[in-house]
Design a protein around this motif. Structure first.
Motif, PDB file in Angstrom:
ATOM      1  N   ASP A 129      -6.075   2.733  -3.255  1.00  0.00           N
ATOM      2  CA  ASP A 129      -5.730   2.712  -1.833  1.00  0.00           C
ATOM      3  C   ASP A 129      -5.945   4.062  -1.176  1.00  0.00           C
ATOM      4  O   ASP A 129      -6.172   4.144   0.038  1.00  0.00           O
ATOM      5  CB  ASP A 129      -4.263   2.294  -1.657  1.00  0.00           C
ATOM      6  CG  ASP A 129      -4.082   0.790  -1.754  1.00  0.00           C
ATOM      7  OD1 ASP A 129      -5.094   0.071  -1.852  1.00  0.00           O
ATOM      8  OD2 ASP A 129      -2.920   0.331  -1.738  1.00  0.00           O
ATOM      9  N   THR A 151     -10.612   6.001   0.060  1.00  0.00           N
ATOM     10  CA  THR A 151     -11.242   5.185   1.080  1.00  0.00           C
ATOM     11  C   THR A 151     -11.850   6.078   2.142  1.00  0.00           C
ATOM     12  O   THR A 151     -11.402   7.200   2.366  1.00  0.00           O
ATOM     13  CB  THR A 151     -10.222   4.224   1.720  1.00  0.00           C
ATOM     14  OG1 THR A 151     -10.855   3.504   2.787  1.00  0.00           O
ATOM     15  CG2 THR A 151      -9.024   4.977   2.270  1.00  0.00           C
ATOM     16  N   ILE A 171      -6.279   7.214   6.327  1.00  0.00           N
ATOM     17  CA  ILE A 171      -5.117   6.685   5.614  1.00  0.00           C
ATOM     18  C   ILE A 171      -3.891   6.866   6.498  1.00  0.00           C
ATOM     19  O   ILE A 171      -3.466   8.000   6.767  1.00  0.00           O
ATOM     20  CB  ILE A 171      -4.935   7.401   4.269  1.00  0.00           C
ATOM     21  CG1 ILE A 171      -6.152   7.160   3.378  1.00  0.00           C
ATOM     22  CG2 ILE A 171      -3.658   6.926   3.579  1.00  0.00           C
ATOM     23  CD1 ILE A 171      -6.146   7.958   2.099  1.00  0.00           C
ATOM     24  N   SER A 195       3.202   2.513   1.262  1.00  0.00           N
ATOM     25  CA  SER A 195       3.034   1.397   0.326  1.00  0.00           C
ATOM     26  C   SER A 195       2.661   1.904  -1.067  1.00  0.00           C
ATOM     27  O   SER A 195       3.167   1.415  -2.084  1.00  0.00           O
ATOM     28  CB  SER A 195       1.965   0.430   0.846  1.00  0.00           C
ATOM     29  OG  SER A 195       1.735  -0.608  -0.076  1.00  0.00           O
ATOM     30  N   ALA A 196       1.776   2.889  -1.114  1.00  0.00           N
ATOM     31  CA  ALA A 196       1.355   3.442  -2.404  1.00  0.00           C
ATOM     32  C   ALA A 196       2.520   4.123  -3.120  1.00  0.00           C
ATOM     33  O   ALA A 196       2.716   3.947  -4.327  1.00  0.00           O
ATOM     34  CB  ALA A 196       0.202   4.419  -2.196  1.00  0.00           C
ATOM     35  N   ARG A 248      -0.050   2.815   4.721  1.00  0.00           N
ATOM     36  CA  ARG A 248      -0.740   2.737   3.439  1.00  0.00           C
ATOM     37  C   ARG A 248      -0.165   3.758   2.461  1.00  0.00           C
ATOM     38  O   ARG A 248       0.016   3.454   1.274  1.00  0.00           O
ATOM     39  CB  ARG A 248      -2.234   2.966   3.621  1.00  0.00           C
ATOM     40  CG  ARG A 248      -3.006   2.940   2.300  1.00  0.00           C
ATOM     41  CD  ARG A 248      -4.495   3.067   2.508  1.00  0.00           C
ATOM     42  NE  ARG A 248      -5.039   1.883   3.135  1.00  0.00           N
ATOM     43  CZ  ARG A 248      -6.342   1.634   3.272  1.00  0.00           C
ATOM     44  NH1 ARG A 248      -7.220   2.497   2.810  1.00  0.00           N
ATOM     45  NH2 ARG A 248      -6.757   0.540   3.868  1.00  0.00           N
ATOM     46  N   SER A 280      -2.631   2.102  -6.469  1.00  0.00           N
ATOM     47  CA  SER A 280      -2.278   3.154  -5.520  1.00  0.00           C
ATOM     48  C   SER A 280      -3.377   4.200  -5.405  1.00  0.00           C
ATOM     49  O   SER A 280      -3.681   4.684  -4.298  1.00  0.00           O
ATOM     50  CB  SER A 280      -0.960   3.808  -5.937  1.00  0.00           C
ATOM     51  OG  SER A 280       0.102   2.882  -5.864  1.00  0.00           O
TER      52      SER A 280
END
Length: 378
Positions: free
Chosen positions: A28, A31, A35, A42-43, A39, A25
């Motif tokens: 993710d 980056t 974001i 999901s984290a 995403r 997480s």
């Protein structure tokens, strides 16, 4: 298979799951690309599963996970709680009589002293009416409000729920779903169709959403360092540092917990809604028709039944009797009707009530409305 490291050292695997979820997480979120909501969601879901499935194993990992979730929420997800009301729907309150009990649970006129509780009142169930009326959860931080519960958790959270009204049924299962979606379903009025029953049961929601822990006041009785009662000499307090296990129970009207026994003393707080509780002493065990402990042959030949719980026989302390059924005949389970019913007791808890019962007592629960309860095992 059971000699593998997975079974010989479960903490190792829970720690590995926690670490992998946390690092994935974090990766993710690091980056150069924008974001998006997907995403971030999901984290958060992955981190919630590290709490729910693995218990956030590892020193300080729970605090780190909560901090990361809060950061993702504040930076990447809008805090929108539109559509959730300030209270769960109220329903006309009619309790179906419990034919399988002949007595009422004793209601104390006032809270006993600690000494009186240890010496006298810890031997049998009792109710303290309105004992938790000063909890923040019943006053200024109201758990009766889905909007408040959504706000406390923040966006994107997921929780474990039971799917089905009775864990003894062959089609009963469990899933993980959005906290907001679960609350929304609790607020939806019946549409006349057969709806799937969802029940958040026996989950330490207060550890997953720490702000909720501040909304309750644990009674001093749970710190009484109780001895093993005469009818349950194998009693041991919970093995955690506090010697206390807190679990939340949230579901719609009609959710039930079949008659079963637990190995701990229990202070059971009814925060929202009404719930009927059926109780019988450990002396009733020979007439409760419990599921048998599994054998190697039954594992191989019998259809799966969650109550038999072939991987953990402790759940065999579940009765095959439906104590809330309105039976016209007593031919089935005759010893139950002849020997247990004359001694069994029941009570319908109102919001604010506190119920106590000792370890080893048979008990079953039935929600009469949307119900939110907290059990305190000690």
């Amino acid at each position: 298979m059971f000699s593998s490291p997975r079974y010989s050292n479960p903490l190792c695997w829970r720690r590995l799951y926690t670490e992998a979820s946390l690092y994935r997480s974090l990766a993710d979120m690091q980056t150069d690309c924008p974001i998006d909501n997907a995403r971030a969601l999901s984290a958060i879901s992955r981190l919630d599963k590290a709490i729910v499935i693995a218990g956030a194993a590892g020193e300080g990992r729970a605090d780190i996970i909560h901090a990361v979730i809060a950061k993702i929420q504040s930076e990447h997800l809008p805090a929108s709680f539109d559509g959730l009301p300030d209270s769960f729907p109220s329903a006309s309150f009619t309790v179906t009589p419990v034919r399988s009990s002949s007595k009422s649970v004793h209601v104390l006129s006032s809270p006993p002293s600690m000494a009186a509780f240890q010496r006298q009142y810890s031997k049998a169930p009792f109710v303290l009416k309105g004992y938790i009326n000063d909890w923040p959860a019943t006053t200024d931080r109201p758990w009766r409000s889905p909007a408040y519960l959504c706000h406390v958790a923040g966006p994107g959270r997921v929780v474990p729920v039971e799917v089905g009204s009775d864990y003894r049924a062959s089609d009963w299962t469990q899933t993980i779903m959005s906290w907001n979606e679960f609350l929304d379903k609790l607020c939806s009025p019946p549409d006349g169709t057969t709806q799937t029953v969802l029940y958040l049961a026996q989950h330490n929601l207060l550890a997953q959403f720490p702000s909720l822990r501040d909304d309750i006041i644990v009674p001093d009785y749970v710190y009484a360092a109780m001895p093993a009662p005469g009818h349950y000499l194998n009693y041991r307090p919970p093995g955690n540092e506090e010697q206390l296990v807190l679990n939340a129970w949230l579901g719609p009207a009609g959710t039930t917990s079949p008659a079963h026994t637990d190995p701990y003393y229990n202070m059971y707080a009814q925060v929202v809604g009404r719930k009927t509780v059926w109780l019988a002493s450990p002396d009733a065990t020979p007439s409760m028709y419990p599921y048998p402990s599994p054998t190697a042959s039954s594992v191989a030949t019998e259809k799966h039944n969650p109550a038999a719980n072939h991987t953990d026989p402790s759940l065999s302390n579940t009765s095959r009797v439906d104590v809330f059924a309105q039976r016209e005949s007593t031919a089935e389970f005759p010893k139950f009707w002849e020997e247990v019913v004359p001694q069994a007791m029941s009570v319908t808890l109102e919001p604010g009530d506190l119920l106590f019962f000792p370890p080893g007592w048979w008990h079953a629960m039935r929600s009469e409305s949307v119900s939110f309860s907290v059990s305190m095992w000690f």
